[in-house]
Enzyme design. Sequence first.
Site, mmCIF file in Angstrom:
data_model
loop_
_atom_site.group_PDB
_atom_site.id
_atom_site.type_symbol
_atom_site.label_atom_id
_atom_site.label_comp_id
_atom_site.label_asym_id
_atom_site.label_seq_id
_atom_site.Cartn_x
_atom_site.Cartn_y
_atom_site.Cartn_z
ATOM 1 N N TYR A 42 -26.509 -9.985 -11.096
ATOM 2 C CA TYR A 42 -25.561 -10.756 -10.287
ATOM 3 C C TYR A 42 -25.562 -10.306 -8.835
ATOM 4 C CZ TYR A 42 -21.200 -12.480 -8.326
ATOM 5 O OH TYR A 42 -20.279 -13.083 -7.504
ATOM 6 N N HIS B 186 -18.363 -17.644 3.576
ATOM 7 C CA HIS B 186 -17.100 -16.997 3.223
ATOM 8 C C HIS B 186 -16.228 -16.686 4.446
ATOM 9 C CE1 HIS B 186 -19.033 -16.742 -0.620
ATOM 10 N NE2 HIS B 186 -18.047 -16.048 -1.161
ATOM 11 N N ASN C 84 -17.528 -7.757 -0.628
ATOM 12 C CA ASN C 84 -16.750 -7.347 -1.800
ATOM 13 C C ASN C 84 -16.045 -6.038 -1.470
ATOM 14 O OD1 ASN C 84 -17.884 -7.965 -5.207
ATOM 15 N ND2 ASN C 84 -16.860 -9.281 -3.770
ATOM 16 N N TYR D 45 29.252 4.794 2.098
ATOM 17 C CA TYR D 45 27.943 5.099 1.496
ATOM 18 C C TYR D 45 26.813 5.161 2.513
ATOM 19 C CZ TYR D 45 29.890 4.159 -3.183
ATOM 20 O OH TYR D 45 30.614 4.203 -4.338
ATOM 21 N N ARG E 20 27.206 8.745 3.617
ATOM 22 C CA ARG E 20 27.211 9.732 2.547
ATOM 23 C C ARG E 20 25.935 9.695 1.710
ATOM 24 N NH1 ARG E 20 31.124 9.071 -2.347
ATOM 25 N NH2 ARG E 20 32.038 7.510 -0.975
ATOM 26 N N PHE F 14 -13.118 -4.573 -7.335
ATOM 27 C CA PHE F 14 -12.665 -5.270 -6.135
ATOM 28 C C PHE F 14 -11.243 -5.812 -6.281
ATOM 29 C CE2 PHE F 14 -15.328 -8.093 -8.793
ATOM 30 C CZ PHE F 14 -14.309 -8.867 -9.327
ATOM 31 N N GLU G 89 -12.551 -16.668 -11.081
ATOM 32 C CA GLU G 89 -11.608 -15.648 -10.610
ATOM 33 C C GLU G 89 -10.202 -16.153 -10.941
ATOM 34 O OE1 GLU G 89 -12.817 -15.356 -6.530
ATOM 35 O OE2 GLU G 89 -14.883 -14.888 -7.126
#
Length: 513
Positions: A55, A85, A197, A281, A284, A329, A413
């Site tokens: 791959y 991409h 990646n 608070y 404190r 990834f 994915e």
Amino acid sequence: MKESFKYGIDHLSVDKTIALANGRLGGIICEQAIQKIRRSSAFVDEIVEAKSVVYGINTGFGPLCDTLISAEQTTHLQHNLLKSHSVGVGNLIAPRLSKIMLILKLHALCQGYSGIRIATAERILWMIENDVIPCVPEQGSVGASGDLAPLAHLFLPLIGFGEVFQKEKVIEASAALEQLGLMPLQLGPKEGLALINGTQFIAAHAVNALERMHNALDAADIIGALSLEGLMGSSKPFDRRLHEIRPFLGNQLVAKRLSVLLANSEIHNAHIDCNRVQDPYSLRCMPQVHGASRTAWMHLQELTEIEINSVTDNPIILGSFDTISGGNFHGEPIAIPLDYATVAASELGSISERRCYLIIEGRYGLPKLLIENAGLNSGFMIPQYTAAALASENKSLCFPASADSIPTSLGQEDHVSMGSISGRKLNQVIGNVENILAIELLYAAQAVDFRRPLKSSPVLEAVHALVRSKVAFAKEDSIFSKDIQALQKIIVEGLLVKCANDFLVKNNIVMDN
């Protein structure tokens, strides 16, 4: 001679990453890393020569993983990957963030599991060392299969495309390479995939947030202590013995810091025998709230340091016939702690805003709205509105991005982390907190002035003097936004924390952080 960090060999900490990005630390690709890179690259060449189907080396990507690519087309495949991409949108991230991405990616590549060539690693190092920093849009990553879009933009300049920051100007990468006498690279098999990646966009935001949040945590303790003094609050809730029976590290650390900051205060000593039983608070419970936020910061730091020393591309090359296509990834291991830290940062701003409100309420001997002639003057009424707006905005940013997932890549994915959004939101929340703390600092300094002639502790008096060197005591209404901006600047630039730390060091007083 400046110390050198050995990419792929030395352990990378958050502090070292910041030092590399700021130029305080130099980086090299040493002989040991070169051998690792060459060995991994040789494995890829053997895979291509043997025509083994692996791959990303001789196949398409994502849902096209079953499409075989010839050896002659491998360079074209890798270049197409970077181009196709590069689909990020939105504002460009800061050059410093892009530089951190380069540093983190180079460190991962130099570990020798990614199959890149030495020439590619050396070009990335050259970009880091010469501040030729790629332009990367902030939106477009879903945080699984790596930060694909941001990393594609980050490495377009390697092949002569995209844009870069050079001397604070944005220019075409091709023009920058030509000016500097360099040719674009021709990527080999697997290199494009190794580059895009990875989780370096998420991790860079984590590194940036860790630095900023640590400064905000330290500042919050100092400012909270000054507010306590202005309100004549008690330091008893910070007693070491109380926190030993609920020993969270963050709580104990904050309690110790507050005790050190408040030591030897005339203001404190003036009301030891008062009839006030308990403080609200927001005063404190500073050790419990600030401490919980510190604990979250510690957790994020621990996991970020694992991440930035990891290999997060895919597939991993272990040998000529030993590759693993897995899921390193996937951003989930860092996305969830980023979301947790976002809540922690927001809480730091939430309790600070409550102290702001308390100071202007007209209690404990302070004038209402912190001004003597209220009515004609609105005094400090409206800065609290801004603090409230920022605190509310932070709450809306606390929905965990990692709780969402939208399938991509035609279902290949099918679960993603959205960690890039987690990282961006955390930094946005910290930015709002820095402004809330600036407003509290404005209020706290004004409140302490109403306690004169009594003085606070020596270290807090040093902090008060720093504030007064930037912002005057308000006798009447003025444009307070300028004061807020001035105080936000000394917080963000670390000058407030440095002022306190320098005083303590000079006087041999230990305060952990």
